[in-house]
Design a protein around this motif. Structure first.
Motif, mmCIF file in Angstrom:
data_model
loop_
_atom_site.group_PDB
_atom_site.id
_atom_site.type_symbol
_atom_site.label_atom_id
_atom_site.label_comp_id
_atom_site.label_asym_id
_atom_site.label_seq_id
_atom_site.Cartn_x
_atom_site.Cartn_y
_atom_site.Cartn_z
ATOM 1 N N MET A 52 0.847 -1.190 0.000
ATOM 2 C CA MET A 52 0.000 0.000 0.000
ATOM 3 C C MET A 52 0.890 1.251 0.000
ATOM 4 S SD MET A 52 -2.697 1.320 2.894
ATOM 5 C CE MET A 52 -3.766 -0.083 2.631
ATOM 6 N N SER A 53 0.595 2.175 -0.909
ATOM 7 C CA SER A 53 1.326 3.440 -0.949
ATOM 8 C C SER A 53 0.656 4.422 0.005
ATOM 9 C CB SER A 53 1.333 4.005 -2.370
ATOM 10 O OG SER A 53 1.775 5.338 -2.359
ATOM 11 N N PHE A 54 1.356 4.761 1.086
ATOM 12 C CA PHE A 54 0.773 5.686 2.051
ATOM 13 C C PHE A 54 0.599 7.071 1.451
ATOM 14 C CE2 PHE A 54 0.858 4.265 6.699
ATOM 15 C CZ PHE A 54 0.336 3.031 6.349
ATOM 16 N N ASP A 55 1.461 7.455 0.518
ATOM 17 C CA ASP A 55 1.332 8.773 -0.085
ATOM 18 C C ASP A 55 0.012 8.875 -0.855
ATOM 19 O OD1 ASP A 55 2.682 11.370 -0.572
ATOM 20 O OD2 ASP A 55 2.520 10.747 -2.661
ATOM 21 N N GLU A 56 -0.304 7.840 -1.646
ATOM 22 C CA GLU A 56 -1.578 7.825 -2.389
ATOM 23 C C GLU A 56 -2.760 7.739 -1.434
ATOM 24 O OE1 GLU A 56 -1.583 4.763 -5.287
ATOM 25 O OE2 GLU A 56 0.237 5.466 -6.292
ATOM 26 N N LEU A 57 -2.602 6.910 -0.388
ATOM 27 C CA LEU A 57 -3.681 6.760 0.586
ATOM 28 C C LEU A 57 -4.012 8.095 1.247
ATOM 29 C CD1 LEU A 57 -5.567 5.035 2.404
ATOM 30 C CD2 LEU A 57 -3.602 4.700 3.923
ATOM 31 N N GLY A 65 -3.379 11.077 0.095
ATOM 32 C CA GLY A 65 -4.002 11.939 -0.905
ATOM 33 C C GLY A 65 -5.487 11.666 -1.028
ATOM 34 N N HIS A 66 -5.866 10.365 -1.100
ATOM 35 C CA HIS A 66 -7.294 9.984 -1.133
ATOM 36 C C HIS A 66 -8.013 10.479 0.118
ATOM 37 C CE1 HIS A 66 -7.713 7.564 -4.721
ATOM 38 N NE2 HIS A 66 -6.663 6.817 -4.401
ATOM 39 N N LEU A 67 -7.353 10.334 1.268
ATOM 40 C CA LEU A 67 -7.974 10.728 2.536
ATOM 41 C C LEU A 67 -8.349 12.199 2.538
ATOM 42 C CD1 LEU A 67 -8.611 10.683 5.603
ATOM 43 C CD2 LEU A 67 -6.149 10.885 6.000
ATOM 44 N N TYR A 68 -7.402 13.058 2.200
ATOM 45 C CA TYR A 68 -7.691 14.488 2.260
ATOM 46 C C TYR A 68 -8.714 14.910 1.211
ATOM 47 C CZ TYR A 68 -4.011 15.232 5.691
ATOM 48 O OH TYR A 68 -3.251 15.215 6.834
ATOM 49 N N ARG A 69 -8.671 14.303 0.032
ATOM 50 C CA ARG A 69 -9.683 14.634 -0.983
ATOM 51 C C ARG A 69 -11.073 14.247 -0.491
ATOM 52 N NH1 ARG A 69 -5.506 13.002 -4.479
ATOM 53 N NH2 ARG A 69 -6.301 10.867 -4.615
ATOM 54 N N ALA A 70 -11.188 13.043 0.096
ATOM 55 C CA ALA A 70 -12.492 12.595 0.599
ATOM 56 C C ALA A 70 -12.965 13.461 1.754
ATOM 57 C CB ALA A 70 -12.403 11.132 1.030
ATOM 58 N N LEU A 71 -12.054 13.822 2.659
ATOM 59 C CA LEU A 71 -12.419 14.609 3.830
ATOM 60 C C LEU A 71 -12.920 15.986 3.439
ATOM 61 C CD1 LEU A 71 -12.462 15.033 6.923
ATOM 62 C CD2 LEU A 71 -10.068 15.761 6.755
ATOM 63 N N PHE A 72 -12.185 16.671 2.566
ATOM 64 C CA PHE A 72 -12.543 18.051 2.244
ATOM 65 C C PHE A 72 -13.700 18.124 1.249
ATOM 66 C CE2 PHE A 72 -7.839 18.808 3.231
ATOM 67 C CZ PHE A 72 -8.120 18.994 4.571
ATOM 68 N N GLY A 107 -11.660 5.649 5.966
ATOM 69 C CA GLY A 107 -12.250 4.397 5.490
ATOM 70 C C GLY A 107 -12.521 4.433 3.999
ATOM 71 N N GLU A 108 -13.019 5.571 3.514
ATOM 72 C CA GLU A 108 -13.264 5.718 2.082
ATOM 73 C C GLU A 108 -11.957 5.656 1.287
ATOM 74 O OE1 GLU A 108 -14.991 9.193 -0.871
ATOM 75 O OE2 GLU A 108 -15.935 8.897 1.088
ATOM 76 N N ALA A 109 -10.913 6.285 1.812
ATOM 77 C CA ALA A 109 -9.613 6.259 1.146
ATOM 78 C C ALA A 109 -9.046 4.848 1.086
ATOM 79 C CB ALA A 109 -8.645 7.190 1.867
ATOM 80 N N LEU A 110 -9.226 4.085 2.155
ATOM 81 C CA LEU A 110 -8.732 2.706 2.177
ATOM 82 C C LEU A 110 -9.455 1.848 1.142
ATOM 83 C CD1 LEU A 110 -8.441 2.265 6.037
ATOM 84 C CD2 LEU A 110 -6.551 2.045 4.414
ATOM 85 N N ARG A 111 -10.753 2.038 1.014
ATOM 86 C CA ARG A 111 -11.508 1.274 0.004
ATOM 87 C C ARG A 111 -11.040 1.629 -1.399
ATOM 88 N NH1 ARG A 111 -15.776 2.381 3.531
ATOM 89 N NH2 ARG A 111 -16.433 4.180 2.297
ATOM 90 N N ALA A 112 -10.825 2.932 -1.651
ATOM 91 C CA ALA A 112 -10.364 3.355 -2.974
ATOM 92 C C ALA A 112 -8.970 2.816 -3.269
ATOM 93 C CB ALA A 112 -10.374 4.881 -3.059
ATOM 94 N N GLN A 113 -8.109 2.788 -2.256
ATOM 95 C CA GLN A 113 -6.743 2.327 -2.442
ATOM 96 C C GLN A 113 -6.697 0.818 -2.676
ATOM 97 O OE1 GLN A 113 -4.308 4.275 -2.739
ATOM 98 N NE2 GLN A 113 -2.429 3.079 -2.486
ATOM 99 N N ARG A 122 -9.359 -5.622 -4.249
ATOM 100 C CA ARG A 122 -8.905 -6.451 -3.121
ATOM 101 C C ARG A 122 -9.714 -6.186 -1.860
ATOM 102 N NH1 ARG A 122 -2.836 -4.509 -3.240
ATOM 103 N NH2 ARG A 122 -3.993 -2.607 -3.748
ATOM 104 N N TRP A 123 -10.568 -5.169 -1.893
ATOM 105 C CA TRP A 123 -11.356 -4.813 -0.715
ATOM 106 C C TRP A 123 -12.450 -5.850 -0.478
ATOM 107 C CZ3 TRP A 123 -10.523 -1.309 2.978
ATOM 108 C CH2 TRP A 123 -11.577 -1.006 3.851
ATOM 109 N N THR A 124 -12.581 -6.292 0.748
ATOM 110 C CA THR A 124 -13.640 -7.242 1.123
ATOM 111 C C THR A 124 -14.322 -6.711 2.380
ATOM 112 O OG1 THR A 124 -12.190 -8.548 2.572
ATOM 113 C CG2 THR A 124 -12.287 -9.179 0.224
#
Length: 288
Positions: free
Chosen positions: A1-6, A8-15, A82-88, A92-94
């Protein structure tokens, strides 16, 4: 898992879902990524040590009061992560994986909220004026700040500083002196790279500027009941905390003798430090 991408997803989803907290963060989120990545790694690597997670994340919740975050806003952070983790994770998400991540996140977020709630009655920061700034080297500055209100701390603790040149971005530093030794608070700041808080404080701060000082934190303090030999080891700006502890010791014990181990040669300094640390305890003669 790329934490940098994760992240990035997190802040986009949050804001996207909650635009209002965006104003609480720096204009550039670059300096927020590394601390968040470290916190997530800490959470993952210490799942077998829940007490350590509670202690660390409770402290993080207290520290983030300086950003103006309120306990209720951590729920939005949990949802966005949680949304960022699903997108990342993608295909593979279950559901089972989602539940495992959710339990882990809620454990950490609960501790964050606990820390934030415990700090609601204390000021998130103190305003202070820079009374002097002296360059000791091109990348090293000695700053003295005078808080506008009473500011109490213990020798060995650290505080977070915010420069007006980099709003809503904080970095921890240790005051270099025991409380009450002088009206001003002294800091030793080494520039660690371009664009950060240390760069703003070393290269862009002058006497008369106003900075913000976060609440004192940390437990590198002297135990009133402690007795016996004490050896303090530090390098570079880590000397600040040691200076504060030594000043406090000097007030308690007038017989104190300080033997600094310094040298202009790094190799000789290491040898002298090794020799000093492996010597036996000094004789107690002359002590009251």
């Amino acid at each position: 898992m790329s934490f940098d991408e994760l992240i990035g997803h997190l802040y986009r989803a949050l804001f996207a879902r909650h635009p209002s907290p965006r104003s609480l963060f720096p204009t550039s989120m670059e300096f927020q990524r590394a601390p968040l990545a470290r916190a997530l790694w800490y959470l993952i690597e210490h799942l077998d040590r829940p007490d350590a997670i509670v202690e660390t994340f409770t402290q993080l919740g207290r520290d983030h009061r300086g950003l103006g975050l309120l306990p209720a806003q951590y729920a939005a952070f949990e949802t966005a992560l949680g949304e960022a983790l699903r997108a990342q994770a993608g295909p593979r998400w279950t559901p089972e994986l989602g539940q495992a991540w959710l339990r882990m996140l809620r454990f950490g977020v609960t501790a964050l909220v606990r820390g934030a709630e415990a700090a609601l009655r204390e000021p998130p920061f103190w305003r202070a004026t820079v009374t002097s700034r002296r360059l000791l080297a091109p990348d090293l500055a000695l700053l003295r700040l005078r808080p506008h209100e009473t500011f109490r701390h213990r020798a060995g603790q650290y505080v977070a500083l915010e420069s007006p040149r980099l709003p809503r971005t904080w970095r921890p530093y240790c005051p270099a002196g025991a409380p009450g030794a002088r009206e001003d608070i002294e800091f030793h700041v080494r520039r660690t790279g371009p664009g950060g808080v240390s760069d703003a404080l070393v290269g862009g701060t002058a006497a008369g500027d106003e900075v913000r000082v976060g609440p004192p934190r940390g437990n590198l303090t002297l135990d009133d009941a402690a007795d016996g030999e004490l050896r303090l080891v530090a390098r570079d700006t880590g000397w600040a905390a040691m200076k504060a502890l030594l000043q406090e010791l000097d007030r308690r014990h007038p017989w104190l003798t300080v033997v600094p181990v310094v040298d202009t040669s790094p190799e000789r300094a290491r040898d002298r430090m090794a020799a000093a640390l492996t010597r036996g305890p000094a004789p107690a003669a002359g002590r009251p």
